[in-house]
Design a protein around this motif. Structure first.
Motif, PDB file in Angstrom:
ATOM      1  N   ASN A 350      55.817 -11.383 -35.841  1.00 46.67           N
ATOM      2  CA  ASN A 350      55.009 -11.089 -34.647  1.00 46.67           C
ATOM      3  C   ASN A 350      55.891 -10.864 -33.430  1.00 46.67           C
ATOM      4  O   ASN A 350      56.993 -11.431 -33.324  1.00 46.67           O
ATOM      5  CB  ASN A 350      54.061 -12.255 -34.328  1.00 46.67           C
ATOM      6  N   THR A 351      55.386 -10.085 -32.511  1.00 42.93           N
ATOM      7  CA  THR A 351      55.973  -9.986 -31.173  1.00 42.93           C
ATOM      8  C   THR A 351      54.879  -9.590 -30.192  1.00 42.93           C
ATOM      9  O   THR A 351      53.929  -8.867 -30.547  1.00 42.93           O
ATOM     10  CB  THR A 351      57.118  -8.958 -31.111  1.00 42.93           C
ATOM     11  N   ASN A 352      54.976 -10.089 -29.016  1.00 42.03           N
ATOM     12  CA  ASN A 352      54.044  -9.705 -27.948  1.00 42.03           C
ATOM     13  C   ASN A 352      54.765  -8.759 -26.986  1.00 42.03           C
ATOM     14  O   ASN A 352      55.785  -9.123 -26.383  1.00 42.03           O
ATOM     15  CB  ASN A 352      53.550 -10.930 -27.190  1.00 42.03           C
ATOM     16  N   LEU A 353      54.229  -7.583 -26.875  1.00 36.55           N
ATOM     17  CA  LEU A 353      54.818  -6.585 -25.993  1.00 36.55           C
ATOM     18  C   LEU A 353      53.919  -6.393 -24.768  1.00 36.55           C
ATOM     19  O   LEU A 353      52.715  -6.126 -24.896  1.00 36.55           O
ATOM     20  CB  LEU A 353      54.986  -5.251 -26.732  1.00 36.55           C
ATOM     21  N   THR A 354      54.503  -6.550 -23.637  1.00 38.99           N
ATOM     22  CA  THR A 354      53.768  -6.371 -22.375  1.00 38.99           C
ATOM     23  C   THR A 354      54.101  -5.025 -21.753  1.00 38.99           C
ATOM     24  O   THR A 354      55.284  -4.655 -21.678  1.00 38.99           O
ATOM     25  CB  THR A 354      54.137  -7.488 -21.365  1.00 38.99           C
ATOM     26  N   MET A 355      53.075  -4.308 -21.313  1.00 39.05           N
ATOM     27  CA  MET A 355      53.309  -3.047 -20.624  1.00 39.05           C
ATOM     28  C   MET A 355      52.888  -3.199 -19.165  1.00 39.05           C
ATOM     29  O   MET A 355      51.819  -3.784 -18.852  1.00 39.05           O
ATOM     30  CB  MET A 355      52.525  -1.913 -21.292  1.00 39.05           C
ATOM     31  N   VAL A 356      53.717  -2.711 -18.272  1.00 40.64           N
ATOM     32  CA  VAL A 356      53.500  -2.860 -16.834  1.00 40.64           C
ATOM     33  C   VAL A 356      53.580  -1.497 -16.180  1.00 40.64           C
ATOM     34  O   VAL A 356      54.532  -0.728 -16.428  1.00 40.64           O
ATOM     35  CB  VAL A 356      54.540  -3.812 -16.209  1.00 40.64           C
ATOM     36  N   ALA A 357      52.612  -1.176 -15.331  1.00 40.41           N
ATOM     37  CA  ALA A 357      52.633   0.077 -14.564  1.00 40.41           C
ATOM     38  C   ALA A 357      52.930  -0.250 -13.103  1.00 40.41           C
ATOM     39  O   ALA A 357      52.294  -1.121 -12.503  1.00 40.41           O
ATOM     40  CB  ALA A 357      51.306   0.809 -14.667  1.00 40.41           C
ATOM     41  N   THR A 358      53.914   0.438 -12.548  1.00 40.68           N
ATOM     42  CA  THR A 358      54.299   0.241 -11.147  1.00 40.68           C
ATOM     43  C   THR A 358      54.127   1.545 -10.384  1.00 40.68           C
ATOM     44  O   THR A 358      54.761   2.548 -10.724  1.00 40.68           O
ATOM     45  CB  THR A 358      55.763  -0.230 -11.038  1.00 40.68           C
ATOM     46  N   ALA A 359      53.252   1.546  -9.372  1.00 42.90           N
ATOM     47  CA  ALA A 359      53.014   2.752  -8.573  1.00 42.90           C
ATOM     48  C   ALA A 359      53.920   2.739  -7.350  1.00 42.90           C
ATOM     49  O   ALA A 359      54.146   1.684  -6.730  1.00 42.90           O
ATOM     50  CB  ALA A 359      51.548   2.793  -8.137  1.00 42.90           C
ATOM     51  N   ARG A 360      54.443   3.915  -7.008  1.00 42.70           N
ATOM     52  CA  ARG A 360      55.334   4.050  -5.851  1.00 42.70           C
ATOM     53  C   ARG A 360      54.637   4.926  -4.789  1.00 42.70           C
ATOM     54  O   ARG A 360      54.549   6.137  -4.954  1.00 42.70           O
ATOM     55  CB  ARG A 360      56.673   4.670  -6.282  1.00 42.70           C
ATOM     56  N   TYR A 361      54.138   4.266  -3.754  1.00 41.49           N
ATOM     57  CA  TYR A 361      53.337   4.957  -2.741  1.00 41.49           C
ATOM     58  C   TYR A 361      54.203   5.538  -1.634  1.00 41.49           C
ATOM     59  O   TYR A 361      55.285   5.069  -1.381  1.00 41.49           O
ATOM     60  CB  TYR A 361      52.292   4.001  -2.156  1.00 41.49           C
TER      61      TYR A 361
END
Length: 361
Positions: A350-361
């Motif tokens: 098993n592995t837990n993969l986290t996805m993160v979105a970063t917006a640049r305004y």
């Protein structure tokens, strides 16, 4: 006696008649206006805001017989548009630097006369006979009155003289009055807040949800050592960020309860190996959505995968895709691949993969 009496009575009638005519002859007539009234007259402002610099589009129609015209006067008053009335200056209105443009009609060749001032624009031309008809010209760069929601007036007059001289009532060839008004400027405010839509799923779409990436056969087992097992996950991105969005993935390799791991296929795009002695784990961006670009090293071709553990296992993870600017919702797909070798230790990895979105305004 009857004849004389009748004669006297007739004389009295004549006397009365003469007296009546004398009364009519001594009646004083009222002074009549000498000018012809302008019809269809208007002044259209490019802006009614107080203190604004505006263009004034002047329209009017002359009527009657051909007449000699040497000048046109537009006089602005705060109190009355009626010719002959006292004309008070309009507070803040300034036509000193006004210029004329867009002339059309029979009264052509107009230029601004040097005797013009802040409230009185004199337009001069070579005096000659002109036919009646529609006239139009624009007075540019007039400063509007200081106060808002205030009525002011204009008197438009034509003269035979070339400098606008002559009595307004008896000397004008044509004339007419106009009412104008300043108005409050409407200040429209609409707020648009920063937005970011980010959805990760394993179902058919974001609405279907899902979190499980199952690598294996129908039982979720990497059963065959010469077979690669695949599964997919999707993510949607939308944002009004002008500099775009960065999507990162954070996490480690699949690990069993005993601490064994499926090894990374490589930190760069690597072609799959289907030999019995190879085992690996990796993924690629198999479909990049509109406005999205797969990032190195996950922009792999088919049958190539990557997993850069040194980067994915950091505090903020590793970039897998970016958008170039503000974008509507677009969907991308990740394809995960895993294979066991003939010596891979049994266990549930098993592995837990986290996805993160970063917006640049």
């Amino acid at each position: 006696m009857a004849f004389k009496d009748k004669l006297r009575r007739t004389g009295s009638l004549f006397g009365a008649s003469a007296f009546a005519f004398a009364l009519v002859a001594t009646a004083v007539p009222q002074q009549a206006s000498a000018y012809a009234l302008l019809s269809d007259r208007s002044i259209q402002l490019s802006s009614s805001a107080s203190g604004a610099t505006a263009d004034y589009l002047v329209n009017f129609t002359t009527s009657g017989a051909d007449a000699v015209i040497g000048s046109v006067v537009v006089q602005f008053c705060s109190n009355s548009p009626i010719l002959g009335d006292t004309c008070n200056n309009v507070t803040g209105l300034n036509a000193t630097v006004a210029t004329i443009s867009g002339q059309s009609g029979t009264i052509n060749g107009l230029t601004k006369h040097g005797n013009s001032n802040a409230n009185n624009v004199i337009l001069t031309r070579t005096a000659n006979s002109v036919a009646s008809g529609a006239q139009e010209f624009t007075l540019q760069s007039i400063t509007n009155p200081t106060n808002s929601n205030v009525t002011f007036y204009a008197r438009i007059m034509t003269f035979a003289s070339t400098d606008g001289s002559g009595d307004q009532v008896t000397g004008s060839v044509h004339a007419g009055g106009i009412a104008l008004s300043t108005a409050n400027l409407l200040q429209v405010t609409a707020k648009v807040q920063e937005t970011l839509i980010f959805c990760v799923y394993t179902g058919a779409n974001c609405g279907a949800g899902g979190t499980g990436v199952i690598l294996g056969d129908g039982n979720g087992v990497l059963a065959l050592t010469t077979t690669e097992y695949l599964d997919t996950a999707g993510f949607d991105v939308a944002s009004n960020a002008v500099s775009g969005v960065t999507v990162r993935l954070k996490g480690g390799l699949p690990t069993s309860g005993s601490g064994q791991t499926l090894p990374s296929i490589g930190a760069t795009c690597t072609l799959r190996l289907l030999t019995t002695g190879s085992s690996y784990f990796g993924f690629r961006v198999s479909t990049a959505g509109a406005s999205q670009t797969a990032a190195v090293p996950y922009n792999c071709a088919a049958d190539n995968y990557s997993f850069d553990l040194a980067q994915t296992n950091t505090t903020y993870g590793q970039t897998v895709a970016t958008t170039s600017g503000a974008n509507d919702v677009s969907s991308s797909e990740l394809t995960f691949a895993a294979k066991a070798s003939s010596t891979t230790q049994a266990g549930i990895y098993n592995t837990n993969l986290t996805m993160v979105a970063t917006a640049r305004y």
